[in-house]
Each structure stands twice: as C-alpha cells, then as structure tokens.
Write an enzyme that holds these catalytic residues in place. Structure first.
Site, mmCIF file in Angstrom:
data_model
loop_
_atom_site.group_PDB
_atom_site.id
_atom_site.type_symbol
_atom_site.label_atom_id
_atom_site.label_comp_id
_atom_site.label_asym_id
_atom_site.label_seq_id
_atom_site.Cartn_x
_atom_site.Cartn_y
_atom_site.Cartn_z
ATOM 1 N N SER A 304 12.253 -35.630 -23.082
ATOM 2 C CA SER A 304 11.138 -36.036 -22.235
ATOM 3 C C SER A 304 9.813 -35.772 -22.959
ATOM 4 O O SER A 304 9.592 -36.290 -24.046
ATOM 5 C CB SER A 304 11.220 -35.320 -20.886
ATOM 6 N N GLU A 435 16.353 -42.680 -15.386
ATOM 7 C CA GLU A 435 15.305 -41.749 -15.803
ATOM 8 C C GLU A 435 14.210 -41.611 -14.747
ATOM 9 O O GLU A 435 13.623 -40.538 -14.585
ATOM 10 C CB GLU A 435 14.676 -42.229 -17.120
#
Length: 731
Positions: A304, A435
C-alpha cells in the site's frame, strides 16, 4: 526515550517486556543443612526460565522467552530421609521408590540440559553493532525457534525542536540494549489498541538462527502503511516468515502531518517519512550482515503506502539503497493518492483545526505546531481525513524547491519512472481483487447509509475526489460523468448493496488496479525484469465489524504472508486448510524471489513468464495458474480512455461544461447498441452536453474525410483502368 536496560522483576517474576512469566510451582522448601555442599552450589548455579502451565488467552503462540537468565528457583533436597519421602536423586533409593526417583532424576537431568543450553543462548545471542551491543528474545513458531531483536532505535527521537525536522542518526549506547519488545508506533489516527509516541523511530529484526558465519540468509525489509496516514509494523510480526529461512526487518516511520506536512520551502519541506525510511535502509546496509544477512540479496517489500514509498526509493536519480529486488503489493508511486498536489491547502486546514489562526508563513506555522500537544495534532489529522477532501491528505511532495542534493522527490512520479529508473532490478508487483475495501475502514458509515445518501456521496464527494487525485482539475466534468456512468449509476434504484459494491469497485480500479498495471507497463518498457500476481482468494473480513463485504480484501495477503501470528492478531482463529495453502504459496514466492530474483509459487507450478507489453502475463495466487491481460478493458478505461477524453474536452475552446449529475432511475447498462457484434454504451448528453456534441461532430468530420478519400481513390482507379483499356484497343 526508553532505557536500554530492561531488568528482571522481583519476587520470582520475570519481566519480559509487556509479558510477565512466572516459574512453575515447586514443593515447599526443606531445610538445606543436609544438602551436600556440592549439590547445593550446583543448585544455586542453575537458572531456568519456564512459562506457567496455563497460557493466558491474551498471549499468542509468539510469546517471547527472554534470553537473559533471571533469578533461579532453587532445587530441593530432603532434610531427613528417615522421616520424609526423598525429594531428590542424591539419596540411595529403596526398592519401592525406584520408579518415582528415577522419574525425578530424569527431570533433573533434563532441567540441567536446558539450563546449559539456555546459558549458551544468553551468551551467544548478543550481537555487536556500531551503535552498541543488542540482545534479543526467542520467538516460537510451529516449526522452529526464531531470534527477534525488537525496538532498536535507528534515529534520535523526533521530539521537541526535532519535531517536523529531518531524522538524525542515533548515537548509540554504552551498555547492552535488551531488544525485547516493539517500540511505540508513531502518532496516527484510527488505529486503536497501539502504544503511540513521538519517540518511535525504531526497527525490528528476526533471524532464523544466531549468526555463526557459516551461512548468509536473504533479507526481506518490510514497508507498510495506509494512504500515508497510518503505519504500524508491529501488527505483522516477522517470526513466521523468518522461519522460511529469511531474515525479516521492519521499522516505524512518521506518517500523516508528522511525516508529510509541507509548506514547500526549506522550513517545512515535507517528505520526512521518506527520509526516515532512507535512514532505516542505511542502517540495514551497515548492520544486517552482523545478523547473518546477505547484503547482495536484500528485497524491499512494500505494501500500500509502503509500496508507493518503496517505488520512490527505486526511481530516485541518486538512489543507491541496499536492495537488489523489490516487491510492490497493492500500491505504487503512480497511485493518485501517493502525491500531494496542493500541500499548503492541507497545512492551512490543519492550522485551522488547531486554532493557529491565519498562517502568514512556514515559520509561524512551525512555531504553532511545536507548541501543540501530540494528541491535538492527531485528532486534527483525523478530522481532515474524515472531511473527504483529497487536498487535505498529507503525502509526498515534489521538492524541487530544495537544492538538488537535498531533494527526495525531484520529479513527478510518471516522469520519474520514465526518466530516472536507473536501476535495472527485478520487480514483483501484486494486487488484490477488492483493494477498495480499505475505504470502508476509513469511511465506516458507508455500511449504514441509505441508497439516496450513498448516491449523493458517490456523485458529490467520491467521484470529484478521485477525479482531483488523478490530476484532472475542477473542470473535468466529462471525466466525472464517465466515472459516474461506469460505476455508481449502474446500481438500480433502491439497490443499496449493489451501490456499495460499485463504490468499492470504483475505488479499487481507480486507486489501485490501474496504477499497478501502469507501473508494470512502464517498468517493463524501461527494461526491468517485471512479474505480476493477483490475489482473488476470498478471505475473512480483515476489517472486522466495519464492513460485511467479502472478497480478496486490501491487506489480507499481508496477514497471510506473516501468518499464523499476524492472522491470529486479526481474527483470533487458526488458518483453514485453504488459507494455509495460500500462506505457503505466498512465502514460497517471496523466498524464491528474494533468493534468485525469479518468483514461482511452488515446485510444480507452471512457468511464470515476465510481464511485457507484448505478453502481459500474471499469476493467480489462488489457483497457481498463469494468465494474460488482467481486466484489460477496465484498466484501459482509467489509463487510456479517461485521459484522452480529458484532453479532447480541454482542447475544445467552446466547451462550457458544468455538472452533469442527473439521478438515474434506470439501469444505464440497458442503454446499449450493437455495433459489429459488440455492445457499445450510448451516452445521452443533456442540454449542457456541448462537449459531447463537439466530439461527435469531430468524429463525423473525420469519417467524411475518410469517405471522400476512399471515393476519390475508387474514381481514380476506374479512370486509370479505362485509359489503360483504351490504349490497348488503339494498339
């Protein structure tokens, strides 16, 4: 700052960081006068560390055993063999007592062996660094013991006048530093149950065995975080990954305003979090070989915001970081959230929440922030994030206002990968199918909003936010309308759950999938050895009560990679069989890539080819199979269609577009026509759809020109044939 000394507790209790482990119960002591002197001195020298028979439920299987030796329980001997049952194995046994005394003698022998081994570990586990000596703890895994060195400071505490300043190297210590517990996390909102402090710049190392000089292990350096707002590597202990014959390193770095607040000048330059990371990577380069690490096989693994950070280190023109491979999971510096485009807007808004008044300049703002309590700043950051304005997010900035040797991000992300990717290292990219689920953790109230509220949120907040983060500007109404049409408008009236899924999909595609595929394409074009994997495994809800959405959720693959310890932290449950298989596949992939630069999922998995523009292959973590062209049309919508529409709209001088938000009462997917066997959506422009009409007229003009050329060619060809045939007849 924590003292490097961590001493044993009193009264028979051993202080092990946050855990207190007591010796097992022993019989009441008998008078020691009858104990032979030799055995008494031996008993005084024995030191045993053992947990209680019952393990508290809050203590996981990774509970640590202190390597240093605490005060010992004394072994007992009988005071009078004639009046009491023999307690030790020093009294010659009678026939009736042989089994009992034989058992107790065996126990004593076993204890003696454990004591000898424990003493050796205490001596050999000390590692000598340039900063000073460090001593760690033993972590138990399902297969072996791992040695962990936790909470080692790599920089001075950024407190007082060092707040909002670049990190400075830690000067070290003069006595042994007992690295037995995680350091405090850096100040941040949302994450609860964590100890936080500004004195947070520490790192952790897990090693499979004590360094003997016979073998060197590949090194994995973990960089994690979410949207540059939060980061807490203590959620992902590294002992289970280290058990797969790797050395694992993780470290804290400053996030949100503490790490990325910027006024775009030398007083508040920003990018402090990236500078923290650079100093930690320098520490790895200087010290990891002391732990048995192979400096030629260091892999930077980012997830991330950590993946975006790692990519910044990769493309920096002067980057000479100690890494030879890189794994980017669920993020890249090309993601729209990975760059702050108007950092002064966020800084001013933060000062308003903190009551600093009008900000006349960076010096005034810095003085105000230095006087504020850390909790006040954290609460102000949390309010900024909840407001949903993309310009209120703190993130890396392009720092061309600094001298070249001081710059951390000298170029825009896309320009950097195209112009400054000077290191041709193996690159492994990965993403998960869902996601966008991470936004449900930040915007938790989405699960409780009505259909009308959700639609207003999508049209008035989410779509403008994503549009702005992609850099299209405030007047990109054509781009906004296309996003609305492709995602939230697909939900029929009243279908709340479907609308939530479409919102997640918009966030997934625009903020994660498209940037990761763009990174793979650009890296491949630059000659980097690039591979891509996709996680489609339906995991448990990693966000617990905040969402009931299932799928391959953001962050789940990191929990599986560091399982079972990390998995238990999230779910308090053991892995299922399928989850165990996925975990082993992930660990095998990471180990193989760290060792050779070539990933493969298992010994018998199909050949995993490189990702190239001609052959965009990717591996499925769930099935282990190899595929091509991951969601090609969705990716093209973000990476090709929307930029072209924006350019076309901006190039039309007569375009005066305004908001085109019209509540949809029917499913727009039914408004389609068949063209050449394909379903093509028909966009109906409203009264203010001048840009659509202009685009249609341009296309009509191009078609007419092409038709004219074709007709002229046909006429000329026929005339030429007639002239040729007339000439032949005359001959």
């Amino acid at each position: 700052m924590r003292s490097p000394h961590r001493l044993a507790g009193k009264g028979g209790t051993w202080s092990l960081g946050r855990l207190h482990m007591h010796p097992p119960p022993i019989p009441p002591p008998a008078p020691s006068s009858s104990l032979p002197a030799t055995s008494q001195s031996m008993n005084e020298s024995l030191r045993v560390l053992a947990p209680e028979p019952h393990q508290p439920e809050w203590m996981d299987d990774g509970a640590m055993m202190d390597i240093q030796r605490p005060s010992p329980p004394k072994l007992l001997a009988p005071s009078s063999p004639a009046t009491e049952r023999p307690q030790g194995c020093f009294v010659f046994p009678t026939a009736s007592s042989v089994p009992l005394k034989a058992t107790r003698c065996s126990v004593l022998a076993l204890v003696t062996v454990v004591v000898v081994v424990q003493g050796a570990l205490a001596h050999d586990s000390i590692i000598r660094l340039r900063q000073g000596n460090v001593q760690g703890v033993i972590r138990e895994t399902s297969t072996r013991q791992i040695y962990a060195y936790l909470g080692i400071p790599y920089a001075k505490p950024p407190v007082g006048n060092l707040r909002f300043q670049p990190p400075r190297r830690h000067e070290g210590w003069t006595t042994t530093f007992f690295a037995t517990e995680f350091g405090a996390a850096c100040p941040q909102p949302f994450l609860t149950g964590l100890q936080m402090s500004e004195d947070c710049l520490t790192l952790n190392v897990w090693i499979p065995e004590l360094p003997r000089g016979f073998r060197q292990y590949p090194v994995i350096v973990l960089l994690e975080g979410e949207l540059f707002v939060t980061s807490a590597p203590s959620r992902f202990p590294g002992q289970d990954l280290a058990a797969s014959d790797m050395i694992v390193v993780s470290f804290n770095y400053r996030t949100n305003a503490f790490g990325f607040l910027s006024w775009e000048d030398r007083v508040l330059p920003g990018n402090l979090g990236l500078r923290d990371q650079s100093l930690a990577l320098q520490w790895v380069a200087e010290n990891i070989d002391k732990f048995g690490g192979d400096l030629t096989k260091v892999t930077l693994l980012g997830h991330s915001a950590g993946a975006a950070s790692a990519a910044y280190h990769l493309v920096h023109p002067r980057s000479q970081g100690p890494f030879q491979q890189m794994i980017l999971m669920s993020g890249t510096h090309l993601a729209p959230w990975a760059l702050s485009r108007q950092p002064r807007v966020a800084s001013r808004r933060l000062s308003e929440h903190l009551g600093c008044g009008y900000v006349s300049g960076s010096s005034y703002l810095l003085g105000c922030l230095e006087r504020k309590d850390v909790d006040q700043i954290v609460k102000a950051v949390e309010r900024l994030v909840e407001e949903g304005n993309p310009y209120y997010l703190f993130a890396p900035v392009v720092d061309t206002f600094l001298r070249p040797e001081e710059q951390v991000v000298p170029l825009e992300p896309l320009s950097a990968i195209r112009e400054s990717a000077n290191r041709r290292i193996p690159l492994l990219l990965g993403l998960s199918e869902n996601e966008g689920s991470v936004m449900l953790y930040i915007k938790r109230e989405i699960n409780y909003m009505t259909f009308d509220d959700l639609r207003r949120y999508a049209h008035e907040i989410l779509v403008p936010m994503v549009t702005s983060l992609h850099g299209y500007g405030e007047d990109a109404e054509v781009v906004k309308r296309m996003m609305e049409y492709a995602y939230p408008d697909k939900a029929r009236l009243g279908e709340t759950y479907t609308l939530v899924l479409e919102i997640i999909e918009l966030f997934t595609d625009g903020m994660f999938k498209a940037p990761v595929i763009k990174m793979a394409e650009e890296a491949s074009r630059r000659g980097l050895n690039t591979h891509l994997f996709v996680n489609t495994f339906v995991s448990r809800d990693i966000y617990r009560s905040y969402t009931n959405i299932s799928g391959a959720l953001h962050g789940a693959e990191l929990a599986y990679l560091f399982s079972p310890t990390a998995y238990r932290k999230f779910f308090s449950l053991p892995l299922t069989y399928n989850e165990e298989q996925l975990s082993q596949r992930l660990k095998s992939m990471v180990y193989n890539f760290a060792s050779s630069g070539l990933p493969f999922l298992s010994q018998y998995s199909p050949r995993w080819g490189r990702f190239t523009l001609a052959s965009p292959t990717y591996a499925s973590l769930e099935s282990g199979q190899i595929h091509e062209d991951y969601q090609q049309h969705k990716v093209a919508f973000w990476n090709q269609l929307l930029p072209e529409l924006y350019i076309l709209d901006q190039s039309n001088p007569g375009s005066t577009t305004t908001s085109t938000h019209r509540p949809t009462t029917v499913n727009p997917t039914t408004e389609q026509q068949s063209l050449g066997g394909c379903l093509v959506p028909v966009i109906q422009p409203g009264a203010d759809g001048a840009s659509y009409q202009s685009a249609v007229w341009v296309l009509v003009g191009v078609v007419l020109v092409l038709l004219g050329v074709i007709i002229a060619y046909i006429v000329c060809s026929r005339r030429r044939k007639r002239l040729t045939s007339g000439t032949l007849r005359s001959q």
